[in-house]
Write an enzyme that holds these catalytic residues in place. Structure first.
Site, PDB file in Angstrom:
ATOM      1  N   ASP A 242     -60.002 -12.836   8.302  1.00 58.62           N
ATOM      2  CA  ASP A 242     -60.421 -11.749   9.172  1.00 58.62           C
ATOM      3  C   ASP A 242     -59.267 -10.769   9.300  1.00 58.62           C
ATOM      4  O   ASP A 242     -58.105 -11.124   9.110  1.00 58.62           O
ATOM      5  CB  ASP A 242     -60.807 -12.311  10.539  1.00 58.62           C
ATOM      6  CG  ASP A 242     -61.497 -11.284  11.421  1.00 58.62           C
ATOM      7  OD1 ASP A 242     -61.999 -10.293  10.873  1.00 58.62           O
ATOM      8  OD2 ASP A 242     -61.509 -11.487  12.641  1.00 58.62           O
TER       9      ASP A 242
ATOM     10  N   ASP B 264     -63.005 -16.996  14.344  1.00 58.64           N
ATOM     11  CA  ASP B 264     -62.683 -17.226  15.749  1.00 58.64           C
ATOM     12  C   ASP B 264     -63.903 -17.285  16.651  1.00 58.64           C
ATOM     13  O   ASP B 264     -63.813 -17.758  17.769  1.00 58.64           O
ATOM     14  CB  ASP B 264     -61.722 -16.149  16.269  1.00 58.64           C
ATOM     15  CG  ASP B 264     -62.289 -14.739  16.101  1.00 58.64           C
ATOM     16  OD1 ASP B 264     -63.439 -14.606  15.650  1.00 58.64           O
ATOM     17  OD2 ASP B 264     -61.569 -13.774  16.426  1.00 58.64           O
TER      18      ASP B 264
ATOM     19  N   ASP C 167     -68.956 -17.890  13.692  1.00 62.89           N
ATOM     20  CA  ASP C 167     -68.148 -18.200  12.510  1.00 62.89           C
ATOM     21  C   ASP C 167     -68.173 -19.685  12.169  1.00 62.89           C
ATOM     22  O   ASP C 167     -67.736 -20.077  11.080  1.00 62.89           O
ATOM     23  CB  ASP C 167     -66.687 -17.782  12.740  1.00 62.89           C
ATOM     24  CG  ASP C 167     -66.514 -16.276  12.735  1.00 62.89           C
ATOM     25  OD1 ASP C 167     -67.312 -15.593  12.077  1.00 62.89           O
ATOM     26  OD2 ASP C 167     -65.585 -15.782  13.394  1.00 62.89           O
TER      27      ASP C 167
END
Length: 871
Positions: free
Chosen positions: A332, A604, A608
């Site tokens: 990410d 996070d 996810d």
């Protein structure tokens, strides 16, 4: 759906009451939380907030398992045979050595258990609490009754609590109730709290935020009363542990069969069946590689412990061994590549522009007051998200002293961000107005859609978004609406929104990220960025981070339109995926895996979790990640730092490389032991090695494998070579060839020493014992040379880190002192069937050991050169 409760939206619905602030009295009584001293006193009184769970092996169980190892059972059998043939002293001393080796094995396994204990403590759920009027994140096991806990979407509720504040809060209580739908929650404003104002330990926050006061912990919680337990780190069986068990079982089966044949042959040809059984047991002890399972457990356990010291928590031990094979890291942007410390850098409307760097010390233009006002209103008052925190801070700074900050306004309802609409709206009631005021913020294209803009205006906004994104800013659109009816509509689209402008937030790239990505590139690891941001923002950050931006970006919309085959064709060159949804991250992880990649994936959020589970190595953010993501992941980055992930890969390669070096040593050390156990018997010589000799060698082999090799640093070029193949075995041809070449050469040298000593011995009485003595001395010293050579196959013999050098020095000194005691103490010397050698013969033994060391180094050099040319 965005609805907050089961009733209709508006003043009469559930959304109205559950979003009100608690009374001033309730707030003031808990605002600062407990003091640290009081919390410590309650923790001492009530015990930790944890439930009875399967804990690691107890000391007694561990001792029992060590005592039942095949090696020790064989040694006890040998001691019994010594008793039968009348050598009581030898039997007792042999059993004394057994307890010494058992103690070493117990210490090694206990050390591994302690490392795993520390990891279990680190991996326990975390809680965000108020202590001494400050927010602190602590282990959930440290919570006590009276603590004030903050809850947010994705958190696992750490203890039973009464809610004193709730904003659009819903909790999945299926663990306790079996109900599949999350339960809406509201604050307990007065009197005893109903179930709708309680949160129970072990349940999951699926929406909103809240704050509660702990009422029960541990076994006294609702979860504890029904006997449930939370999952922690399990001591899992890894692929290489399974492979090792298989190898050990196969070798043991063959060894025991050959030992039986040897015992029968000895007894039949020499008529001495007890000594024949003793020879067979000695051979079985020589061939059994019983140290291998201990090595693996210790290496993986201590590898996880070392990672924890680098702020990387390994929740799944198999992840340690897979790290070295990682070929793709899907990361990410926000908080991983960037610092996750956002600031409002730019405000833009069609009437004015404010840039923080260019307008330092200047007041915010009047035309932009409404834009920032409604950006603040569209955010949570107690912000958990870094973007909302930055907007709130900008509001406090730039709107201070104006009428645009509305602490007295009441939140009526909100429409959360959804997959279908990348925007959120919050509905407010002003004390002096009947109409509701709605503030919306989100992705600029979603805000444009909410405002039903005409094409020319939409194109102008899109151009400005691209301009801001190219500067690396994360861009949000802001809109405002009013609504006069009592009942709120079901969808945000039903409001008549007016576009106010754009907010540009800056999140700088972490300083160490470019170097870490360059290291990944050198190591043959591909780094792929997956972000929900605009493509231009993603490209700008990627360029700063050192990622390749040559290939076109794939957006979430494009990704949805691609077939699996088309996606596979695009994966080769694409390193940036923008505007992707969590389910698209899962698809990408599976697509990379289908290509044969070993995929590491960071995440996070709650959504996810599927992608983290699907990845070969799921990596959660420890500081900003949700508890669901942490529980789904194999690794947790405690500081959310990409450089820590690269460190984890480096440690993964180190563990695998050191394991292979240790196995080369084990193979090389066992070849001469096996040979010296069987060849004298086949040639009609007296037994050269007996159980006590093999037991003495175990005092060297086990500590060397578990201490010296584990502490070896990574080879200097290990992060400059491609990842190992995912299917590469621990016991492959390279390992066996290295070990066999070294071991066979040593065996030939030892047989030469034995035959030569028998030839030069002065008397028939001393010949066999003297030959055995010198052969054993050379074998012991050569084992030390084997350790030194195999510590590294890429560095010189004297290299290593201080820890490894210190461990080797202690083992070398201890071995030489033990060997000296065996030679010098007559009672021990008789147990070993040794004769006293002259100084000249000892010097000759030292010279032979030096020849062995030169042979090992020649093998290392020769095979390294050959393998280098092949590679």
């Amino acid at each position: 759906m965005a609805q907050a409760g089961p009733g209709p939206r508006g003043a009469g619905g559930a959304g109205g009451s559950m979003n009100r602030d608690p009374p001033a009295s309730a707030t003031s009584s808990i605002a600062g939380g407990l003091g640290e001293d009081e919390a410590a006193r309650r923790l001492q009184r009530d015990g930790p907030n944890e439930l009875p769970a399967s804990r690691p092996r107890s000391v007694l169980r561990l001792a029992r398992e060590v005592a039942s190892e095949p090696m020790f059972l064989l040694l006890v059998a040998c001691g019994a045979i010594y008793m039968l043939i009348g050598d009581a002293q030898e039997a007792l001393m042999l059993l004394g050595f057994v307890f010494v080796v058992m103690g070493i094995s117990f210490f090694q396994q206990r050390r591994s258990e302690r490392a795993l204990d520390a990891l279990r403590d680190l991996s326990s759920p975390q809680a965000l609490v108020f202590r001494d009027a400050m927010e602190r994140r602590i282990a959930a096991r440290e919570l006590v009754v009276g603590d004030v806990v903050l809850l947010a979407e994705g958190d696992r509720v750490p203890a039973d609590m009464d809610l004193v504040e709730a904003s659009n809060l819903a909790i999945d209580e299926s663990l306790l109730t079996g109900e599949s739908m999350p339960a809406a929650k509201e604050a307990a404003l007065s009197g005893p709290a109903a179930d709708t104002a309680r949160a129970f330990s072990g349940t999951l926050v699926t929406r909103g935020v809240g704050r509660g006061r702990v009422t029960a912990t541990g076994g006294r919680s609702a979860l504890g009363r029904i006997g449930e337990s939370l999952a922690g780190i399990a001591v899992e069986s890894t692929p290489i542990q399974q492979e090792t068990r298989r190898v050990v079982k196969q070798v043991a089966a063959v060894g025991l069969a050959l030992a039986g044949v040897l015992a029968v042959a000895y007894g039949a040809t020499r008529g001495d069946w007890l000594h024949g059984v003793l020879a067979g047991l000695t051979f079985a002890m020589a061939i059994l590689p019983e140290e291998l399972p201990v090595i693996l457990t210790l290496f993986l356990g201590l590898g996880a412990w070392r990672l924890a010291r680098e702020q990387v928590l390994a929740r799944s031990i198999p992840a340690i061994e897979r790290l070295g094979a990682t070929t793709v890291l899907c990361v990410d942007k926000t908080g991983t590549l960037t610092a996750n410390r956002m600031t409002v850098q730019r405000l833009w409307s069609e009437e004015a522009v404010y840039d923080r760097s260019a307008s330092a010390g200047h007041l915010l233009q009047e035309e932009l007051h409404g834009l920032l006002e409604y950006a603040v209103l569209a955010s949570h008052r107690r912000a958990f998200d870094p973007m909302e925190s930055a907007i709130a801070a900008a509001g406090q700074q730039l709107l201070a002293g104006t009428e645009h900050l509305h602490a007295e306004w009441t939140l009526i309802d909100d429409y959360p961000l959804s997959r279908e609409m990348l925007a959120m709206s919050r509905v407010w009631q002003s004390p002096d107005r009947r109409d509701r005021l709605i503030a919306a913020k989100g992705a600029p294209e979603a805000i444009v859609d909410l405002c039903h803009m005409e094409s020319p205006q939409a194109a102008s906004v899109a151009a400005q978004v691209r301009s801001m994104a190219r500067d690396g800013l994360r861009v949000l659109g802001v809109a405002q609406a009013t609504f006069g009816a009592e009942s709120l509509p079901e969808l945000q689209h039903d409001f008549e929104f007016r576009f106010l402008g754009l907010v540009g937030l800056e999140d700088p790239v972490r300083p160490d990220v470019p170097r870490a990505i360059a290291e990944c590139r050198e190591a043959g690891i591909r780094v792929v960025m997956m972000t929900g941001d605009h493509s231009a923002t993603a490209i700008s950050v990627a360029r700063q981070a050192g990622l390749s931006v040559d290939a076109p970006v794939i957006t979430g919309i494009e990704l949805a339109a691609l077939s699996d085959a088309q996606l596979q064709a695009r994966l080769d060159g694409t390193n940036i995926f923008s505007r992707v949804q969590p389910d698209q991250k899962l698809r990408l992880v599976r697509a990379f895996g289908a290509r044969g990649d070993v995929v590491g994936m960071t995440g996070d959020g709650v959504n996810d979790a599927p992608a983290l589970k699907a990845a070969d190595i799921g990596v959660a953010m420890g500081a900003r990640g949700t508890e669901v993501a942490r529980q789904a992941a194999a690794l947790v980055l405690m500081n959310d730092d990409f450089a820590s992930l690269v460190t984890a890969v480096r440690y993964g390669r180190r563990v695998f490389a050191n394991l292979r070096n240790a196995i080369v040593f084990v193979v090389a050390a066992h070849v001469p032991i096996v040979g010296l156990s069987v060849i004298p018997v086949l040639l009609g010589w007296p037994m050269l090695l007996m159980p006590v000799h093999i037991l003495f060698l175990q005092l060297i082999i086990d500590p060397a494998c578990s201490v010296v090799f584990e502490a070896q640093p990574l080879e200097s070029d290990a992060m400059k070579t491609p990842p190992r193949r995912a299917d590469q075995r621990l016991f492959d041809g390279v390992v066996l060839i290295r070990g066999l070449w070294q071991g066979i050469g040593l065996l030939a040298l030892l047989l030469g020493v034995y035959a030569g000593t028998r030839y030069v011995a002065s008397t028939e009485v001393d010949r066999d014992d003297l030959a055995r003595t010198l052969t054993f001395v050379v074998l012991v010293l050569s084992n030390l040379a084997l350790i030194q050579t195999n510590r590294s196959w890429g560095r010189s013999a004297g290299s290593g880190n201080p820890e490894s050098n210190r461990q080797f020095a202690w083992i070398a000194m201890g071995t030489i002192m033990l060997l000296g005691s065996v030679l010098a103490v007559p009672e021990i010397s008789r147990l070993f069937s040794f004769a006293q050698p002259s100084l000249l013969l000892l010097l000759a033994a030292l010279g032979a050991s030096t020849l062995a060391w030169l042979w090992f180094e020649c093998v290392k050099w020769g095979l390294h050169q050959r393998l280098w040319r092949v590679g």
